[in-house]
Structures are given as structure tokens and as C-alpha cells.
Design an enzyme around this catalytic site. Sequence first.
Site, PDB file in Angstrom:
ATOM      1  CG  ASP A 190      -2.237   0.592   1.192  1.00  0.00           C
ATOM      2  OD1 ASP A 190      -2.208   2.064   0.957  1.00  0.00           O
ATOM      3  OD2 ASP A 190      -3.188   0.058   1.257  1.00  0.00           O
ATOM      4  CG  HIS A 228      -5.061   3.721   1.262  1.00  0.00           C
ATOM      5  ND1 HIS A 228      -4.849   2.339   1.068  1.00  0.00           N
ATOM      6  CD2 HIS A 228      -6.479   3.887   0.787  1.00  0.00           C
ATOM      7  CE1 HIS A 228      -5.916   1.860   0.697  1.00  0.00           C
ATOM      8  NE2 HIS A 228      -6.751   2.685   0.437  1.00  0.00           N
ATOM      9  CB  SER A 409      -9.423   0.841   0.893  1.00  0.00           C
ATOM     10  OG  SER A 409      -8.932   0.879  -0.465  1.00  0.00           O
TER      11      SER A 409
END
Length: 699
Positions: A190, A228, A409
Site C-alpha cells: 500500500d 491509506h 479498502s
Amino acid sequence: MRKVLLIASIVALILALFSCANPSFEPRSKAKDLASLPEIKSQGYHILFGELRDGEYTEGKILVGYNDRSEVDKIVKAVNGKVVLELPQIKVVSIKLNGMTVKQAYDKIKALALKGIRYVEPSYKRELIKPTVVKPNPDMYKIRKPGLNSTARDYGEELSNELWGLEAIGVTQQLWEEASGTNIIVAVVDTGVDGTHPDLEGQVIAGYRPAFDEELPAGTDSSYGGSHGTHVAGTIAAKKDGKGIVGVAPGAKIMPIVIFDDPALVGGNGYVGDDYVAAGIIWATDHGAKVMNHSWGGWGYSYTMKEAFDYAMEHGVVMVVSAGNNTSDSHHQYPAGYPGVIQVAALDYYGGTFRVAGFSSRSDGVSVGAPGVTILSTVPGEDSIGYEGHNENVPATNGGTYDYYQGTSMAAPHVTGVVAVLLQKFPNAKPWQIRKLLENTAFDFNGNGWDHDTGYGLVKLDAALQGPLPTQGGVEEFQVVVTDAKGNFGVPTVFVSMMRDNGSCYYAKTGPDGIARFPHIDSGTYDIFVGGPDHWDRALAPYDGESIPGGYAIALRMAEERQASFVGFGVSPDATQLNVNFNSTLQVKFSTNLSTLKDPQFVVVDPLLRGVYGRVAYARNQTYDLSLLSGQISFGIQTLLPAATDITIQGTVTLNGEDIPVYGVLKAGTTWTIIDDFGGLNLGTDSQPIYVWWTIFGQ
């Protein structure tokens, strides 16, 4: 007309009509034009070129899969490039281009005589499956399903009441006494992760930043690319310390693998490329990761990335991926579309029931669903590399920063955490066993069985921990092998779909060897559909062990595609391979009267005019059946004496039942012409001709 791209070497099957007509195959023209070559052995597909769709790939580099590393040096020299990455585990190199486009590099490479190169492809564009930052609605969970209520959310953390996702999947403090993912390494593939966050201190081990070949020290802030990855990491393994939040698997350790880096350093949206993703996956596998979380994706089918995923699964790593946030049915997005992964949809809870989130992508590859709406988790601190803001109303006393995100996600890391807990209890479990255990114990809240929206339902950790690990119901690898009719060469870029009665499906494409690999899939009965080759892919045709110099294997006819289906095929540990033989029919008939020419003959040659495969006397309205030939052929008309005037020769090719008008012009003063649907199109030069060919698979 659609372009269908296919290559193969010629199997020297000479028809009976040729063998009696001219057994010596002596050419009628100069030897340099039609050299005698009575037999060519099949060499298979030599170089496969990845698809180039406008806007779906990045410029600046090419990825080369090889069998012979020394041949890569020829490519580097031809494109004036530089090798920037070596992946010997999967036999791939990445070459940086110097002021040359990928298309130009393809053209340079196709002009080389190469052995031992499997494929050349670009790096495709990928995106983080971007979540939405949300402000929690206090009324959202007021109408609660029995058993889903705030009093049950007692995880010993000050923000326990916000962790509805943990409660939904059956997490309890008592459950953690049995297993909490202790010492299971989870790779978060990620953006980077802020290992200095109070809820992640002690949870983040050494990671990897592949774009810079940099090992990231344990416990440091590596949140390059944004917040994220830190949010994902918190859901998986935020620690249990009475403050802030706690993850699904608080005993697990997070290994950051940075594939969305600082855009100012790597360009674009920060995506480092399929090559560096493969490097990160391989590094994580080789450094002990047991499960990986992938909350990102894109459209291009990358052979490099597929091989990296296969490498991880072959080494026992469970791959969890987000389904995507496209709302509608989404197929052929990657890595979600690779076989063997656990694809996760996002679920919501409202009005007393669970439901699929409106944004969640539907797919015939969804395995399970997990909470993905209004998910509170860790985000980088204000002084962190990846700080992008936080929710100031979250009452944490540890000084940490948090925010509410939603998206698939956020759903995937719930499942990744579940997998980490299960791997503590079942340390030797294979990827297919873990996936099947999750599917067998999921809560089918809508009563549909498997469906495109939620897969088998809501993942339930409590049920999975109590359920036995399946010992039957899966295979470590299933292969579909696609060849010509005689089994002489493998056919690449063929799509293979494996569909079950419930509508769920696996997809893969055949590689340069003609094999589509399906690692760690369920056993059972499938309807298997095989079709192709993919018209977006390119390849170099082989010739006598080398690729044809300049031979960009373009077959311009949709009729050359073949399909096959196998209904009710049983996949089991005793049946792990399906052999598929493509076959073709090709007949030629001419309508032009050539009585003014001296001894005209119908001649079958290879596309470079290096070999004559057969000849027979020309006869108007006679059908010449070439269906026993396999590979690539061209054909034309040859006379003993030059033509006095230009003569247009017309006819019809019936290819796999489809009639295709063909023609060629025998010019005054010449003795031969190629016949095809483009009037004898030469893709090469007069000195090095490459005629449009017909690709057939024989009978």
C-alpha cells in the site's frame, strides 16, 4: 475488423495433393525469394508483447520476462536502455527507456532475432482503491440487529464503541485468548505506514520501499504516499493497550511494503509500477509474510504481477484484495481478478440488517464481504510524512490521530486480520484452505448463497475459529494447457474462465507456454470456457529456434480466434490439468481464369518466403484444403514465365466457416504474387518481406 494476434511456427504437414505435385519443392523464382525448406519444426511462441491500450499504461520502462538472461542484453542495447531492477525469482528484469516510447521499444525489439525471451510488457496504471473520508452519523446504528449493539463492543479500548466492524465479524476479547494473530507477519502492500502512531508502536516490523530498494527500519514512520496504508494497518493490528482502538489481530505484526510512494519522487499518482510491486511481493514473501493486504488495482493484465502473486501463493502466502469501489459488476481488474486470491466486498449495517455498500464493486470473483462503511482507524500524525488530516472529534487520550474512512479498502483489512488470527491457530494452512474456511463459515445474511454482491456473505472470525480447517475441497494448482491440434506448440494470451453452478468464476490467461495457471482454487465441478488469443496482445513468431526478425505476429482476422468449452469438468487433486487442442479449417478457391499464363501454380509458403511448404497446379474453382497445416502460412500464385500485363487474381478463403474475399496482383514482368485479404500486403521490405499470414491450428 478486429485484429487478432497470434503466432506459431509451421508444422511441416504437406498435403497429399502437394506431395505428388512437386516432391522436391523446387522454387520457381530466385532462391533468395523462395528458398527450399521442406520441413520446419514447431518452436512455439517466442516473445509475447503485453497489450498497449491508450491511457492504461505508463511510459518510460518495459518489463521483460526471460528464460535466458543473456538475451536481455540484446534488448537493452537495442532500446538504449538501462536495467533498473532484477527479479531472478520470477525471471524478470525492468528496463528504463531513454527518450523512447513503449511502442517504439516494441518496434526495436521485434527487429531482433532473440531466443529465450518470454514476454515484453509495459507497467500498467494502478490506483489506490480510494476511500471516502466520512463524518460519522450518530443515528446510523441506532436501529440495531439483536446481537449487534454497543454494549457488546467491549474490547478494553477507550474507542471500543466505534469499532462496529469488529463486532460484526464476531471479534470478542474471549476469542483473542485463543488466538490474536500472535507473531503472524502481515504485509500491507500500500502506501507506507506510520509506525510511530501510538496505536501502532511495537506493531510495525521492518518493511521495504521497492522503488528505492530501501529497507525500512522497524517502528519508523514510512507513510510515504499518504494515510491509506496506516488506516489499513490499524484495522488489521492496532495494539490492545486500553487506549485508542484495537485491530482484528492485535498480536500480528505489520510489514509495510510501499507501492504508492511520494508522487514528487516517483511521478504520477505515486504508483511505483508493476515491476516494483512484484519486487515488494517477492521481498515480503522471502522475509516471512504469511498474509498480504492489497487495497488497490487497475485494468491491465500484467504477466509480471501475476507471476509475483503466484510466487507468493506457491510459498503459502494468503493474498487478500479489495473488490473495488466501482459500484457495478467489474471484471478483469487486477489484482482482484487473479485466481487464488480472497476478493473482499464492502458491507454496511443499517436499519437492523447488513447490506452490500452502495459503492462496492460487484464481481463473479467476490469471496466474502466485510465492514467497509464508517470505519475508524489510525492515520498518520500531524508531523508524519503521510499526514492528510484527521478527525479532531475522536476522543483518544494517547495523542494518536484517527479518522473514519469507507471503501472496500477498509473491508479487506478486516479479512486480512481474520486471516492472521486463523494462521496462528492453523500455521500450516494452505491459501485455499483459509479461503474455503472463510467461505464455509461466512454469515449468508441475504440467504442467496453465493452472489455477485457479497460472495458467500459476511466473514465471521468466531465461526471460522470453531470450524474445522478443510482438508478437502481445493487444489494447489490447476492448469489449462492450450495447444494446436497436434500438441506441437502452446497458444498464449488465451482467456480461460472457470465457472461454477452458483455463478462464481475464476479467470486467467495463458502465458507464453500456452498454460493458464490457477493456484489454490476450489476443487469441484466447473464449466470451463477457453477463447482467444487476446487481440490486444502481440507476439513474435518463431522461426528455426529464433524469433522472426521484424515478425510482429499480427493476424488481422477475427475468424482466427478459437473457442472451446468443457461443461461439467471435475477439478480434484487427481485431476489438475485440462488439455485443450485448438483446431482450424482453411480452404482456398480462386475465381480468376489464368489460361493466358504459363503453368500457373498455387504455392504455400512461410510469411518470410524462406520456405515453400507445397505447390500444386492452379485450377479455377478448385478447392484447396489447407486444414492439416498448423501455424502460420502465406500463399500465392507462381508462373513459369513472367506475366505480360497486370492480372488481378481473386478468390475466397473459407476460414473456420467464414468466407473472406482475397486477391493479389500479378504484375507485368513478374512470376508470382501473394494472395490475401489485403492484396498481398508486405509488412516488411522487398529485401526482407513479411507477408500478412493466416494462423491456423490444424486438425
